[in-house]
Design an enzyme around this catalytic site. Structure first.
Site, PDB file in Angstrom:
ATOM      1  N   CYS A 149       0.826  -1.214   0.000  1.00 34.12           N
ATOM      2  CA  CYS A 149       0.000   0.000   0.000  1.00 34.12           C
ATOM      3  C   CYS A 149       0.857   1.259   0.000  1.00 34.12           C
ATOM      4  O   CYS A 149       1.581   1.508  -0.957  1.00 34.12           O
ATOM      5  CB  CYS A 149      -0.997  -0.044   1.162  1.00 34.12           C
ATOM      6  SG  CYS A 149      -2.355   1.126   0.938  1.00 34.12           S
ATOM      7  N   HIS A 175      -4.019  -4.910  -0.261  1.00 35.52           N
ATOM      8  CA  HIS A 175      -3.632  -5.426   1.048  1.00 35.52           C
ATOM      9  C   HIS A 175      -3.618  -6.952   0.998  1.00 35.52           C
ATOM     10  O   HIS A 175      -4.663  -7.581   1.121  1.00 35.52           O
ATOM     11  CB  HIS A 175      -4.588  -4.908   2.123  1.00 35.52           C
ATOM     12  CG  HIS A 175      -4.370  -3.459   2.414  1.00 35.52           C
ATOM     13  ND1 HIS A 175      -3.483  -3.022   3.370  1.00 35.52           N
ATOM     14  CD2 HIS A 175      -4.870  -2.352   1.832  1.00 35.52           C
ATOM     15  CE1 HIS A 175      -3.467  -1.700   3.384  1.00 35.52           C
ATOM     16  NE2 HIS A 175      -4.305  -1.262   2.456  1.00 35.52           N
ATOM     17  N   GLU A 183      -2.753  -8.906   3.174  1.00 32.96           N
ATOM     18  CA  GLU A 183      -3.168  -9.460   4.464  1.00 32.96           C
ATOM     19  C   GLU A 183      -4.684  -9.451   4.652  1.00 32.96           C
ATOM     20  O   GLU A 183      -5.206 -10.028   5.590  1.00 32.96           O
ATOM     21  CB  GLU A 183      -2.473  -8.704   5.604  1.00 32.96           C
ATOM     22  CG  GLU A 183      -2.951  -7.277   5.865  1.00 32.96           C
ATOM     23  CD  GLU A 183      -2.406  -6.229   4.897  1.00 32.96           C
ATOM     24  OE1 GLU A 183      -1.784  -6.588   3.875  1.00 32.96           O
ATOM     25  OE2 GLU A 183      -2.627  -5.030   5.158  1.00 32.96           O
TER      26      GLU A 183
END
Lengths: 202, 252
Positions: A77, A183, A185
């Site tokens: 990001c 992202h 994650e």
């Protein structure tokens, strides 16, 4: 695997830590130069403002450390954006690994239903034109989770493209540096696969 | 192309899900984490957790819960309910929540939106609005879980809040909520078409077609529902296949 996550003033890293834990990796969140330099791999996360992040990196000397790293580095990001040359967010000179400009999405645009475009670009969007070992095993047009108002322009270093208003770099790669705008994650199993590619393949 | 999002909402009381959830074959459907993992495996795009206890002494339970959710699910989630300060929000975000939803506290103290947005970025700040259409055909803001009427129009409040830094609107129509007769297309469409941030439509989902309509007619960015998912009346994989067949872009 000795993995360091760079600790600085941008964003919280808890979700990245949890995602790594689910992959069986215990990463260390640190701003210690020696620890970062000695790590096998480095993750450079970030949620926040480009200019205050760069200011902090400069003040702590982390800027010079990051550009000197030889091991694989993954910017996530804002981390990706800071690896570029310049960001329109606060007209900030960034680390310059990638000769790419980071621009703001144009809010004046309308979609095909004449609805104003929403900024930030938030939600699940598909990535295509995938290349590099970071994207190994990822299907074309897989959906990833994005939250951002600024984007890296397309360049020869683009290894994944996404369209929002215009096509932009969803991921980039040059030498030992990788960056993803989405992202990993928070991008379900596909995001975990990309993280695991970074850990295991690269 | 950006996908339309499907968002199950879980009401939490004392760290447990409220309402009997008995259709799902998981060990403990009262455990929000188990339920969250189930929805995430079914293809939910995001989750919303609304803490309806939200008293100070229960705050610790919520933080612990957020930690467990973040450790176990790999999709984004929003936490809301009784968040009144930047400190409250910080603690939840630090422990892995992606967004914070604020409602009555932000209405009473709009400065909360500004300070949260300055501190964490507007993408973290979801403004929840409970609204009701009155006999004068206007949609008014209601507070305290719909118990207190205000004289402010929902659209005006949303516009002001976006100016202050709200990054997303969670719009619940009280007229539609619980009816299973469909989302409020008129107010959702006004919001989606005139506001510069994403709009989550909430209240009234009863069939898969209701989701199709709120996306294609009202241009909502996301559709949120609770009971139709909790009671298994709509299954997320089937819903997404249904929407794709109607050319609505969703993540499969």
């Amino acid at each position: 695997m000795n993995l360091a996550i760079i600790k600085y003033n941008a964003g919280n890293v808890q979700s990245v830590l949890y995602a790594l834990q689910r992959l069986g990796v215990n990463a260390k969140v640190t701003d210690n130069h020696k620890e970062i330099a000695a790590a096998d791999k480095v993750i450079f996360p970030g949620v926040g403002h480009a200019s205050s992040a760069m200011e902090y990196l400069h003040k702590t000397g982390l800027d010079e450390l990051i550009v000197s790293l030889q091991q694989p580095v993954l910017g996530i990001c804002l981390g990706l954006q800071l690896l570029c040359n310049f960001s329109e967010e606060g007209n900030t000179k960034c680390l310059g690994i990638f000769d790419v400009e980071v621009k703001k999405f144009d809010e004046s645009l309308r979609d095909k239903n004449a609805v104003p475009v929403k900024i930030p670009h938030m939600g699940w969007n598909n990535i295509y034109n995938l290349s590099s070992s970071l994207m190994q095993g990822i299907k074309e047009n897989s959906f990833m989770y994005f939250v951002h108002s600024y984007y890296a322009q397309l360049s020869p270093q683009t290894i994944a493209t996404t369209d929002y208003i215009i096509p932009f770099s969803a991921a980039i790669h040059k030498d030992n540096f990788y960056g993803v705008q989405f992202h990993t994650e928070k991008s379900a199993a596909t995001g975990e696969k990309i993280l695991s590619n970074f850990i295991n393949i690269i | 192309m950006l996908a339309k999002r499907i968002i199950p909402c879980l009401d939490i009381k004392n760290g447990r899900t409220v309402k009997g959830i008995n259709f799902i074959n998981i060990r403990d459907a009262g455990d929000p984490v188990e339920l969250a993992m189930y929805y995430s495996s079914q293809g939910a795009d995001e989750l919303v957790f609304l803490d309806i206890t939200a008293t100070i002494e229960k705050r610790k339970t919520l933080v612990e819960l957020v930690k467990r959710i973040a450790a176990n699910i790999n999709i984004p989630f929003t936490v809301g309910g009784g968040i009144t300060s930047v400190e409250n929000a910080f603690e939840l975000l630090q422990n892995g929540a992606d967004k914070i939803s604020v409602n009555s506290a932000a209405f009473k103290n709009p400065e909360l939106i500004t300070s949260m947005s300055n501190e964490f970025g507007s993408q973290c700040v979801v403004l929840a609005i409970d609204t009701k259409k009155e006999s004068d055909e206007n949609w008014y803001v209601y507070l305290n879980g719909g118990r207190v009427k205000t004289s402010i129009l929902a659209f005006d409040w949303a516009k002001k809040a976006i100016g202050l830094g709200a990054g997303e609107i969670l719009l619940t129509s009280m007229n539609n909520d619980g009816t299973k007769n469909g989302f409020a297309e008129d107010i959702t469409s006004l919001f989606s078409e005139k506001l510069s941030v994403p709009v989550i439509a909430s209240g009234g989902a009863g069939t898969m077609q209701h989701f199709a309509d709120v996306f294609s007619i009202a241009n909502a960015d996301a559709g949120l529902a609770a009971s139709v998912f909790h009671f298994g009346e709509i299954k997320i994989p089937e819903l997404k296949t249904f929407l794709l067949k109607q050319n609505i872009n969703v993540r499969l």
